[in-house]
Design a protein around this motif. Structure first.
Motif, PDB file in Angstrom:
ATOM      1  N   GLY B  80      62.802  31.124  54.573  1.00 31.79           N
ATOM      2  CA  GLY B  80      61.582  30.463  55.014  1.00 31.79           C
ATOM      3  C   GLY B  80      60.760  31.270  56.010  1.00 31.79           C
ATOM      4  N   GLU B  81      61.003  32.578  56.045  1.00 30.54           N
ATOM      5  CA  GLU B  81      60.304  33.426  57.020  1.00 30.54           C
ATOM      6  C   GLU B  81      59.204  34.206  56.292  1.00 30.54           C
ATOM      7  N   LEU B  82      58.049  34.354  56.915  1.00 27.88           N
ATOM      8  CA  LEU B  82      56.967  35.132  56.311  1.00 27.88           C
ATOM      9  C   LEU B  82      57.238  36.617  56.592  1.00 27.88           C
ATOM     10  N   VAL B  83      57.274  37.432  55.535  1.00 25.08           N
ATOM     11  CA  VAL B  83      57.488  38.875  55.753  1.00 25.08           C
ATOM     12  C   VAL B  83      56.110  39.496  55.941  1.00 25.08           C
ATOM     13  N   SER B  84      55.586  39.348  57.153  1.00 24.49           N
ATOM     14  CA  SER B  84      54.146  39.555  57.355  1.00 24.49           C
ATOM     15  C   SER B  84      53.668  40.976  57.039  1.00 24.49           C
ATOM     16  N   ASP B  85      54.524  41.978  57.175  1.00 26.18           N
ATOM     17  CA  ASP B  85      54.088  43.358  56.934  1.00 26.18           C
ATOM     18  C   ASP B  85      53.584  43.580  55.515  1.00 26.18           C
ATOM     19  N   GLY B  97      44.719  34.374  55.408  1.00 27.26           N
ATOM     20  CA  GLY B  97      45.275  35.461  56.206  1.00 27.26           C
ATOM     21  C   GLY B  97      45.629  36.633  55.315  1.00 27.26           C
ATOM     22  N   GLY B  98      46.313  37.625  55.885  1.00 29.18           N
ATOM     23  CA  GLY B  98      46.741  38.790  55.126  1.00 29.18           C
ATOM     24  C   GLY B  98      45.740  39.917  55.231  1.00 29.18           C
ATOM     25  N   SER B  99      46.223  41.145  55.004  1.00 30.68           N
ATOM     26  CA  SER B  99      45.386  42.322  55.232  1.00 30.68           C
ATOM     27  C   SER B  99      44.202  42.408  54.276  1.00 30.68           C
ATOM     28  N   GLU B 100      44.296  41.783  53.111  1.00 31.33           N
ATOM     29  CA  GLU B 100      43.207  41.912  52.141  1.00 31.33           C
ATOM     30  C   GLU B 100      42.409  40.625  51.999  1.00 31.33           C
ATOM     31  N   ARG B 101      42.432  39.785  53.027  1.00 35.10           N
ATOM     32  CA  ARG B 101      41.761  38.488  52.837  1.00 35.10           C
ATOM     33  C   ARG B 101      40.272  38.641  52.558  1.00 35.10           C
ATOM     34  N   ASP B 102      39.634  39.682  53.123  1.00 31.77           N
ATOM     35  CA  ASP B 102      38.202  39.907  52.855  1.00 31.77           C
ATOM     36  C   ASP B 102      37.942  40.141  51.382  1.00 31.77           C
ATOM     37  N   PHE B 103      38.880  40.829  50.753  1.00 31.15           N
ATOM     38  CA  PHE B 103      38.690  41.204  49.354  1.00 31.15           C
ATOM     39  C   PHE B 103      38.413  39.962  48.506  1.00 31.15           C
ATOM     40  N   LEU B 104      39.158  38.904  48.775  1.00 30.00           N
ATOM     41  CA  LEU B 104      38.966  37.685  47.992  1.00 30.00           C
ATOM     42  C   LEU B 104      37.910  36.766  48.602  1.00 30.00           C
ATOM     43  N   ALA B 105      37.827  36.749  49.936  1.00 30.97           N
ATOM     44  CA  ALA B 105      36.926  35.814  50.598  1.00 30.97           C
ATOM     45  C   ALA B 105      35.463  36.076  50.249  1.00 30.97           C
TER      46      ALA B 105
END
Lengths: 168, 589
Positions: B80-85, B97-105
């Motif tokens: 149940g842990e987010l592997v944020s990297d 969230g996430g490094s590519e959120r702009d890509f979809l947003a």
């Protein structure tokens, strides 16, 4: 592929526009389009051999010579081109000692280029048989070729993938 | 309950998604966690992608190798842990969230509405997203004329490149007399650098089928063809699966859903000819002939396939139709610009950081696409130009980056919208070489029917080859311009009419690069092999001797284990040392 070339020819019912599918299944069956396949198709469809030959030479998919067991298709589309696909081609030519369009002496590989495989964001890309490989470097290409060669030596009896079936 | 979804489009598979899927299948065996596949969500640059869906949260992990898959399984699914990297994008509650959120947003997804969401091999999942409800509406609540009016009112224009109004095209075919008519879907996506049609066919084939069935109703035809490139084996496989499933549910075949409409679709595989993307050549190819274009008029709406009235649209156009019917023409027309309504899918590729598929409202600027969604240039290099429209298009320089991308503004730059391929070029790209590359392509693909296209392009190619070899003549630029005008004028089809575009547009914006090649025998981008020098980076060279052994003229010297040296006087600039080096130690400049 249960649907072999002969089966398809037998089923031919005079429907319009079946020449290209017939040629595709001939190539799937034989690995290339031999003279006798042209004769069969001509006899069954009534299309003159010369006209069939004209269609064969128009499309880049069709081959009049046998192909290797593994057909390598290096993408030289725009995205791959600006990502140095030329270097991949050089590396493969070097590794296999063949030119583009050629087949290795052991009949294992045929090297071709293709205009675009549509995997542009993984450029540079190539296909070996039905498998696509992306983000390649000359070094990784050499590694993949060695892998394929090793696996082929381990399983020589395994029937080759349709070298030029669905995708030539 | 968690569900794992693996992106299995061609891009995912070629990045190794199969191995990750196999690993997850092993791990999830016997557990409650579901596992399924999906197509392409567009973030090809982070493939293979694995998404974990659970109540109120979606997380997409990028570059999921089998090793990462195991770790994600242990830490996220079990722990149940987010592997944020490794998170590329995530949605929790309403938050992204996430490094590519702009890509979809920054996107507006209509055509790609189900891509990367549903399992393309499951008709049930398509129906759960509202699939085939537009067809029911068309069959039972609308007349064919109302369907055509709705498509007209939406402002939808053909997405294959020419941008002809779709509703108008349908009305011509509908009005054509005759009982036998044909409907064709052009899936012969041939422009190098464009892959949106492949992605749609692989990720959401039913959207295209539904669009075609709606068009069949509107026009009044019983026979449909999808002409798909043989280079897209996965797309063809998924289309076949989708066709069988649609027949099973009564969406195709005789008396569709009891409405009285009979319509079925056959797949025709292309055989490798770029010109078959031109509609009259495409018809010739379906008929089993050499794919050579025919003179228009008569237009396909009167005499197309087998001399019968025919309507031909491309994949993306059809995929828009169900959305328009469901949401209404006004909703569609509210997106985009005055004369270019709706959205357009672009394939970002080349030297861009985030290469993939992005669907945006018409009228977004090139800069917003390349820098915003695309995340700028790979490796922090300089944005030089964007190539749009493939071999028929042109290069738009970075200085025109504020140009809105739509049917009005792109042609003003000398490029064309085309099918939506956007190949981003950086400062290491030589513009003469790019022009040469495209000319080589069209020269190769010219069917040979028109003299100017057949021979004129060859003469242009020869001139460009001379220039990139440093042997250009002073009069070559004039020669290129002269030939370009004549080829445009004297060619029957769009292939020839547009073949000179890559040369004309690079001459327009990068004329100095041509001149530098010709007058100074220098390639400013350091790309043309004949005009650069090779040397070895002492910091990277390991002295493995591979380059020396590969050099055909023995121009490389050095002992094993010591830095090697290239004798530039002997060097013939073949580039074999560069391609053979395993340590990127060979430099060209």
């Amino acid at each position: 592929m249960e649907e072999t070339f002969t089966y398809r020819l037998w089923r031919y019912d005079g429907a319009q526009g079946e020449l290209i599918p017939l040629l595709q299944s001939a190539q799937e069956h034989f690995g290339y389009i031999p003279r006798r396949a042209i004769k069969y198709i001509s006899a069954v469809t009534g299309i003159p051999e010369a006209a069939i030959y004209g269609v064969i030479t128009f499309y880049s998919q069709f081959r009049l010579q046998p192909m290797g067991r593994f057909v390598i298709r290096v993408c030289d589309g725009t995205a791959c081109h600006v990502s140095s696909s030329r270097m991949l081609i050089d590396a493969i030519q070097d590794e296999l000692s063949i030119e583009v369009g050629g087949t290795t002496a052991d009949g294992l590989f045929t090297l071709t280029t293709v205009a675009c495989l549509g995997c542009c964001s993984l450029a540079p890309v190539m296909m070996i048989g039905d498998e696509t490989h992306g983000r390649l470097t000359p070094a990784s290409v050499r590694r993949i070729l060695k892998d394929v060669r090793r696996k082929a030596a381990e399983a020589p009896s395994e029937s080759p993938k349709p070298a030029c079936g669905v995708n030539p | 309950m968690k569900k794992l979804v693996v992106g299995m489009g061609t891009c995912g598979l070629s990045a190794g998604a199969q191995a990750s899927y196999d690993r997850l299948r092993e791990l999830s065996q016997g557990s409650e966690c579901g596992l399924s596949i999906t197509g392409c969500i567009g973030m090809c640059f982070r493939e293979p992608l694995v998404e974990i869906r659970e109540e109120g949260r979606r997380v997409i992990y990028g570059e999921v190798t089998p090793e990462r898959a195991s770790e994600i399984w242990n830490r996220h699914v079990l722990g149940g842990e987010l592997v944020s990297d490794w998170v590329a994008a995530s949605w929790s509650g309403g938050e992204a969230g996430g490094s590519e959120r702009d890509f979809l947003a920054l996107q507006k997804r209509i055509v790609l509405r189900n891509c990367g969401i549903i399992d393309p091999e499951s008709i049930g999942e398509y129906e759960e997203q509202g699939g085939y409800s537009a067809l029911r509406k068309v069959l039972f609540d609308m007349t064919p004329a109302e369907v055509i009016e709705e498509v007209k009112a939406s402002g939808l224009r053909g997405r294959g490149g020419a941008g002809f109004p779709t509703g108008l095209k349908w009305s011509f075919a509908a009005a054509s007399p005759g009982t036998v008519k044909y409907l064709v879907c052009n899936a012969d996506e041939g422009d190098p650098g464009a892959f949106m049609d492949r992605s749609v066919l692989e990720s959401d084939p039913h959207a295209v089928l539904e669009g075609m069935i709606i068009a069949a109703r509107a026009i009044g035809t019983g026979h449909g063809y999808i002409y798909c490139r043989a280079e897209y084996p996965l797309a063809i496989r998924r289309l076949e699966t989708a066709l069988a499933a649609a027949r099973g549910r009564g969406y195709l075949g005789g008396d569709i859903l009891g409405s009285g409409l009979s319509f079925d679709i056959r797949i025709k595989q292309g055989a490798g000819a770029f010109v078959c993307g031109e509609e009259t050549a495409l018809f010739a190819s379906i008929e089993g002939e050499r794919g050579m274009p025919r003179i228009r008029p008569p237009f396909p709406a009167e005499k197309g396939l087998w001399q019968k009235p025919t309507n031909n649209n491309n994949v993306e156009t059809y995929a828009n139709v169900p959305w328009i019917i469901t949401n209404g023409a006004a909703a569609y027309a509210a997106i985009g610009t005055e004369n270019s309504r709706g959205t357009k899918v672009f394939a970002l590729a080349g030297r861009v950081a985030r290469g993939g598929l992005a669907e945006v409202p018409m009228g977004m600027s090139i800069n917003d696409l390349v820098m915003g969604i695309g995340g700028g240039i790979k490796g922090g290099r300089t944005f030089k130009a964007v190539q749009m429209g493939g071999p028929s298009g042109g290069c738009i320089p970075a200085s025109l980056g504020e140009t809105p991308v739509d049917f009005e503004n792109i042609p003003k730059t000398g490029a064309i919208m085309g099918s939506g391929g956007m190949v981003v070029l950086d400062d290491t790209t030589c513009m003469v070489e790019i022009a040469r590359f495209f000319l080589e392509f069209t020269q190769n693909e010219s069917c040979g029917k028109c003299t100017f296209c057949r021979i004129g392009t060859l003469r242009m190619l020869e001139a460009l080859e001379r220039i990139t070899r440093g042997e250009g003549r002073a009069e070559d630029i004039t020669l290129l311009e002269d030939l370009a005008g004549k080829i445009k004028e004297a060619s029957l089809c769009a292939l020839g009419q547009t073949a000179p575009n890559p040369v004309l547009s690079t001459l327009r914006y990068f004329r100095n690069e041509y001149e530098t090649h010709i007058l100074e025998h220098r390639c400013p981008a350091g790309s043309c092999l004949a005009l650069v020098e090779f040397r070895i980076d002492p910091g990277k060279c390991t002295g493995c001797t591979l380059c020396a052994r590969n050099c055909p003229v023995a121009a490389i010297s050095g002992e094993r284990g010591k830095t090697h040296l290239i004798d530039t006087a002997k060097c013939v600039k073949c580039g074999r040392c560069l391609s053979s080096c395993n340590f990127s130690a060979v430099l060209k400049a």
